[in-house]
Motif scaffolding. Structure first.
Motif, PDB file in Angstrom:
ATOM      1  N   TYR A 240      -4.596  19.482 -84.852  1.00 54.13           N
ATOM      2  CA  TYR A 240      -5.347  19.802 -83.634  1.00 54.13           C
ATOM      3  C   TYR A 240      -4.469  19.726 -82.384  1.00 54.13           C
ATOM      4  O   TYR A 240      -4.698  20.428 -81.416  1.00 54.13           O
ATOM      5  CB  TYR A 240      -6.544  18.861 -83.481  1.00 54.13           C
ATOM      6  CG  TYR A 240      -7.633  19.088 -84.516  1.00 54.13           C
ATOM      7  CD1 TYR A 240      -7.639  20.238 -85.321  1.00 54.13           C
ATOM      8  CD2 TYR A 240      -8.644  18.161 -84.689  1.00 54.13           C
ATOM      9  CE1 TYR A 240      -8.634  20.443 -86.261  1.00 54.13           C
ATOM     10  CE2 TYR A 240      -9.650  18.354 -85.622  1.00 54.13           C
ATOM     11  CZ  TYR A 240      -9.637  19.499 -86.407  1.00 54.13           C
ATOM     12  OH  TYR A 240     -10.628  19.696 -87.327  1.00 54.13           O
ATOM     13  N   LYS A 250      -1.361  25.394 -76.653  1.00 54.91           N
ATOM     14  CA  LYS A 250      -1.905  26.629 -76.047  1.00 54.91           C
ATOM     15  C   LYS A 250      -0.788  27.611 -75.689  1.00 54.91           C
ATOM     16  O   LYS A 250      -1.020  28.798 -75.511  1.00 54.91           O
ATOM     17  CB  LYS A 250      -2.697  26.292 -74.787  1.00 54.91           C
ATOM     18  CG  LYS A 250      -4.033  25.613 -75.076  1.00 54.91           C
ATOM     19  CD  LYS A 250      -4.892  25.605 -73.810  1.00 54.91           C
ATOM     20  CE  LYS A 250      -5.870  24.449 -73.774  1.00 54.91           C
ATOM     21  NZ  LYS A 250      -5.220  23.147 -73.452  1.00 54.91           N
ATOM     22  N   ARG A 253      -0.673  29.158 -79.379  1.00 51.88           N
ATOM     23  CA  ARG A 253      -1.858  29.393 -80.217  1.00 51.88           C
ATOM     24  C   ARG A 253      -3.018  29.859 -79.340  1.00 51.88           C
ATOM     25  O   ARG A 253      -3.091  29.471 -78.172  1.00 51.88           O
ATOM     26  CB  ARG A 253      -2.307  28.084 -80.905  1.00 51.88           C
ATOM     27  CG  ARG A 253      -1.344  27.533 -81.879  1.00 51.88           C
ATOM     28  CD  ARG A 253      -1.914  26.466 -82.807  1.00 51.88           C
ATOM     29  NE  ARG A 253      -2.750  25.419 -82.253  1.00 51.88           N
ATOM     30  CZ  ARG A 253      -2.677  24.125 -82.635  1.00 51.88           C
ATOM     31  NH1 ARG A 253      -1.786  23.747 -83.542  1.00 51.88           N
ATOM     32  NH2 ARG A 253      -3.493  23.243 -82.145  1.00 51.88           N
ATOM     33  N   GLU A 257      -8.129  30.436 -82.556  1.00 54.42           N
ATOM     34  CA  GLU A 257      -7.609  29.854 -83.791  1.00 54.42           C
ATOM     35  C   GLU A 257      -8.003  28.375 -83.897  1.00 54.42           C
ATOM     36  O   GLU A 257      -8.457  27.916 -84.936  1.00 54.42           O
ATOM     37  CB  GLU A 257      -6.081  30.001 -83.888  1.00 54.42           C
ATOM     38  CG  GLU A 257      -5.571  29.536 -85.244  1.00 54.42           C
ATOM     39  CD  GLU A 257      -4.060  29.551 -85.420  1.00 54.42           C
ATOM     40  OE1 GLU A 257      -3.334  29.741 -84.434  1.00 54.42           O
ATOM     41  OE2 GLU A 257      -3.614  29.359 -86.574  1.00 54.42           O
ATOM     42  N   ASP A 258      -7.844  27.662 -82.790  1.00 52.44           N
ATOM     43  CA  ASP A 258      -8.232  26.248 -82.780  1.00 52.44           C
ATOM     44  C   ASP A 258      -9.708  26.087 -83.148  1.00 52.44           C
ATOM     45  O   ASP A 258     -10.078  25.229 -83.953  1.00 52.44           O
ATOM     46  CB  ASP A 258      -7.974  25.627 -81.402  1.00 52.44           C
ATOM     47  CG  ASP A 258      -6.489  25.328 -81.187  1.00 52.44           C
ATOM     48  OD1 ASP A 258      -5.659  26.182 -81.537  1.00 52.44           O
ATOM     49  OD2 ASP A 258      -6.174  24.232 -80.677  1.00 52.44           O
ATOM     50  N   GLU A 259     -10.543  26.934 -82.538  1.00 53.68           N
ATOM     51  CA  GLU A 259     -11.994  26.829 -82.781  1.00 53.68           C
ATOM     52  C   GLU A 259     -12.328  27.085 -84.251  1.00 53.68           C
ATOM     53  O   GLU A 259     -13.152  26.405 -84.849  1.00 53.68           O
ATOM     54  CB  GLU A 259     -12.761  27.831 -81.901  1.00 53.68           C
ATOM     55  CG  GLU A 259     -12.907  27.368 -80.463  1.00 53.68           C
ATOM     56  CD  GLU A 259     -13.280  25.876 -80.357  1.00 53.68           C
ATOM     57  OE1 GLU A 259     -14.283  25.472 -80.990  1.00 53.68           O
ATOM     58  OE2 GLU A 259     -12.560  25.109 -79.674  1.00 53.68           O
ATOM     59  N   TRP A 261     -10.568  26.528 -86.888  1.00 59.41           N
ATOM     60  CA  TRP A 261     -10.248  25.364 -87.728  1.00 59.41           C
ATOM     61  C   TRP A 261     -11.171  24.190 -87.420  1.00 59.41           C
ATOM     62  O   TRP A 261     -11.616  23.484 -88.319  1.00 59.41           O
ATOM     63  CB  TRP A 261      -8.777  24.954 -87.540  1.00 59.41           C
ATOM     64  CG  TRP A 261      -7.822  25.892 -88.218  1.00 59.41           C
ATOM     65  CD1 TRP A 261      -7.126  26.905 -87.642  1.00 59.41           C
ATOM     66  CD2 TRP A 261      -7.488  25.927 -89.610  1.00 59.41           C
ATOM     67  NE1 TRP A 261      -6.370  27.558 -88.579  1.00 59.41           N
ATOM     68  CE2 TRP A 261      -6.562  26.977 -89.801  1.00 59.41           C
ATOM     69  CE3 TRP A 261      -7.866  25.160 -90.727  1.00 59.41           C
ATOM     70  CZ2 TRP A 261      -6.016  27.293 -91.040  1.00 59.41           C
ATOM     71  CZ3 TRP A 261      -7.325  25.471 -91.965  1.00 59.41           C
ATOM     72  CH2 TRP A 261      -6.410  26.527 -92.114  1.00 59.41           C
ATOM     73  N   LYS A 262     -11.462  23.995 -86.142  1.00 61.51           N
ATOM     74  CA  LYS A 262     -12.306  22.842 -85.775  1.00 61.51           C
ATOM     75  C   LYS A 262     -13.731  23.002 -86.297  1.00 61.51           C
ATOM     76  O   LYS A 262     -14.421  22.015 -86.546  1.00 61.51           O
ATOM     77  CB  LYS A 262     -12.282  22.622 -84.261  1.00 61.51           C
ATOM     78  CG  LYS A 262     -10.983  21.949 -83.823  1.00 61.51           C
ATOM     79  CD  LYS A 262     -10.948  21.603 -82.365  1.00 61.51           C
ATOM     80  CE  LYS A 262      -9.637  20.884 -82.060  1.00 61.51           C
ATOM     81  NZ  LYS A 262      -9.356  20.767 -80.631  1.00 61.51           N
TER      82      LYS A 262
END
Lengths: 324, 371
Positions: A240, A250, A253, A257-259, A261-262
């Motif tokens: 994360y 940031k 990425r 993409e973060d969202e 996976w989260k």
């Protein structure tokens, strides 16, 4: 799955999550004496693999090693104190975040040269085979997608295969080696495909789902204990945070993409599954969380209050014996 | 009667007396092989790994007949017996678990040996040519030498490594290195440099029994050197140099093969009336500063002979120790005889000009003896 095992998996993942969050907070307060590499997001890997291990099994780890340490049963107080550089730290304040080890727990040490701990786990397995204790003592090499570019991985997998050593190669593919995306640096889609080149089984698991990791790792550990040789496991996962505490992901990425996976967070998946099949209830989950939240406060207090190492420690532990 | 080898160490007066001591003349390579055998017999946790330390791995032999399968009366094949026959015969006596041929994977093999040492065994790794250390240098530096320190003293790495060094055999630039200082520079590692059959016995036993990682450097030019080796166990104390000859005019300091050069030069110069004292370092880390200063305080003049290239070499280090701690003893400049700052050349004339020679040492002595 037994209730105790289920609880242990959740405790381990939640403990890693809270340790990393706490450790980062403390790093930004200036309490860490150097760089720290958070593994939050990747908790299901260490927990799902180490659930099959005892103190007699050995693991090698990486610069992003806090999760492996916790899953292998290391004391979070001593870990925090090590990051604070204190004399009560796991390595007397001489190793720091990237070099936490506990030989009494079968933890060969976090290693900050990418890939360098992989042959150590192979060597631990070689010891087991030499002593005829494969059933009791296997070696697990944790490494990231970045380490798949290192030659020593090739050498280690080949040696483990030709000597049929009890080793499990666990590649935590978090999709970034520092700031380099895996699709740029790795020539194949699934790193587990490389196992074929060493005639060992290779399997990719969902590194965000601890149940998937647990199942795949169980088979590999059993294989090793039976004397059937090594396995390569690839865990598709995600960190994360950035590469190290001050790295802003940031810059390389997208928020999407973060969202993505989260949405598939390992704690969230776990809670949804156990509630849905009634194997744990919200109350017992909350109880575990409260205990671990308190443990983290205590770990920081312990580290905070601990003394600095004596300056003489600079000179000790270089050798067992050097000069009279 | 037992052989008191400590007679040659610092503070002593002469060479060891070998009269009436049970033992025999043998080559350096045979002393190495016999000692390895003794240590394997002595401690079941000792095992040896390396490329072609037997040769023909996985195959079998009987009276010269090679078999691809294990058959009655056949033993594991020992096609090479190791580079320079260092491990000859061992696989047939100790088996394939303890004499383990490896692929050409220096980093992987050394890393595995470190992992094995961290988990209760005592591996001995043959890296073949000294030059190949660089292929495994990360494992040596980052894991073997640092594990104890960075993990706060909770572990030890009882690992022995050995390899063949040195120019003079036409092996050219990539098989002839003597970069001792690249190893001595590493805190956490010990480095020893035997110079004859006796010292290889004493240092190999000591290295294997030591709880720290030790690198033993075998100079290729010594491998067929003959010398007396007692039958008894010989375990040198790591970190002690010895005298090969006592003298009064000039101290000659050697290591590995250059000790042999110094010994020969001392004999020659004795005839022309110059009395040289020869110090054989034996161990480069720890380094016996006391024997260096003890000798220089008496002779007041010193020549250091080191086959390594000159910049940041052992000769430089020893010079700096003498300049710092023995300044008042000196009656002449410190002389270094190194190889030049070049790779090792192939052509024999060039190669022999590269290495320190008796002539170059004699020239250095003459420069300072009348100073």
């Amino acid at each position: 799955m037994e209730k105790e095992k289920l609880q242990w998996l959740f405790e381990s993942m939640y403990r890693i999550r809270r340790f990393e969050e706490t450790m980062l907070e403390q790093t930004f307060k200036g309490k860490s004496m150097g760089v720290t590499h958070s593994s939050d997001g990747q908790e299901a890997g260490p927990a799902g693999v180490c659930a099959h291990l005892t103190d007699k099994d050995w693991i090698g780890s990486t610069h992003r090693g806090h999760g492996h340490c916790i899953a292998k049963g290391l004391d979070t107080k001593k870990m925090m104190a090590e990051i604070f550089g204190k004399s009560t730290g796991q390595c007397k304040g001489k190793g720091g975040s990237m070099h936490i080890a506990d030989f009494s727990k079968g933890m060969l040490g976090a290693n900050a040269i990418v890939g360098a701990s992989i042959p150590l786990a192979v060597g631990a397995a070689l010891s087991s085979k030499y002593n005829g204790t494969e059933n009791d003592s296997v070696g697990v090499a944790f490494f990231g997608d970045g380490a798949t570019g290192q030659g020593v991985l090739h050498e280690s997998m080949n040696l483990a295969s030709i000597w049929k050593l009890p080793v499990i190669f666990v590649c935590e593919n978090n999709h970034y080696a520092e700031a380099t995306p895996v699709e740029y640096a790795v020539s194949i889609e699934d790193i587990s495909d490389r196992a074929a080149a060493y005639s060992m089984p290779g399997v990719t698991a969902d590194g965000m789902d601890v149940f998937d990791v647990y199942e795949v790792a169980g088979e590999a550990v059993n294989r090793a204990r039976k004397g059937d040789g090594p396995t390569l496991i690839e865990l598709k996962t995600f960190r994360y945070h950035g590469h190290f505490h001050a790295d802003d992901p940031k810059k390389y990425r997208t928020p999407e993409e973060d969202e993505k996976w989260k949405d598939r967070d390992c704690l969230k998946i776990f809670e949804e599954k156990v509630i849905a099949n009634n194997s744990m209830d919200l109350e017992s989950i909350k109880k575990i969380k409260d205990l671990i939240d308190t443990e983290m406060i205590e770990a920081v207090e312990f580290a905070e209050k601990s003394p600095m190492p004596n300056i003489e420690e600079l000179y000790s532990d270089v050798y067992v014996k050097y000069k009279d | 009667m037992t052989f008191d080898y400590s007679q040659t160490f610092r503070g002593s007066s002469g060479l060891p007396n070998t009269d009436n001591i049970p033992g025999s003349e043998m080559r350096y390579r045979d002393a190495f092989n016999l000692t390895l055998r003794q240590e394997l017999d002595r401690d079941p946790s000792v095992f040896v790994m390396g490329e072609d330390i037997a040769g023909g791995a996985g195959r079998f032999e009987k009276d010269g007949e090679v078999s691809y399968e294990e058959k009655d009366g056949f033993k594991p094949l020992d096609a090479w017996g190791g580079p320079f026959a260092a491990t000859k015969g061992l696989i047939q006596d100790f088996g394939t678990d303890r004499i383990k041929d490896t692929p050409i994977s220096e980093a992987g093999v050394l890393g595995a040996a470190i992992g094995a040492a961290l988990t209760g065994t005592r591996p001995v790794v043959d890296l073949m040519y000294f030059d190949f250390v660089t292929v495994a240098y990360d494992q040596l530096l980052s894991n073997a030498a640092k594990s104890r320190y960075m993990f706060g003293g909770q572990t030890k790495v009882p690992l022995t490594m050995f390899a063949r060094s040195g120019a003079g055999t036409g092996h050219a630039a990539q098989h002839s290195e003597s970069f001792y200082s690249m190893l001595v520079h590493i805190p956490g590692l010990k480095v020893v440099v035997p110079s004859d059959p006796l010292s290889v016995k004493g240092l190999l036993s000591a290295s294997i029994r030591d709880d720290d990682p030790v690198f033993l450097v075998n100079d290729k030019k010594l491998i067929n050197l003959n010398g007396f080796v007692p039958d008894q166990e010989v375990v040198f104390e790591l970190g002690k140099g010895r005298y090969l000859k006592r003298g009064s005019d000039v101290t000659l300091i050697g290591m590995a093969y250059t000790s042999e050069i110094c010994r020969k030069v001392a004999e020659k110069l004795e005839e022309s009336g110059v009395s040289c004292e020869v110090v054989d370092m034996l161990s480069l880390s720890p380094l016996d500063e006391d024997i260096i200063l003890e000798s220089v305080s008496k002779t007041n003049k010193v020549v250091i002979v080191d086959e390594d290239t000159p910049m940041c070499s052992m000769a430089s280090e020893i010079s700096s120790i003498i300049a710092d701690k023995g300044f008042d003893y000196l009656d002449a400049p410190i002389k270094k005889v190194n190889s030049p700052h070049t790779p090792v050349p192939y052509n024999r004339d060039l190669e022999f000009s590269f290495m320190p020679s008796e002539e170059r040492v004699i020239k250095a002595v003459k420069e300072i003896v009348e100073y």
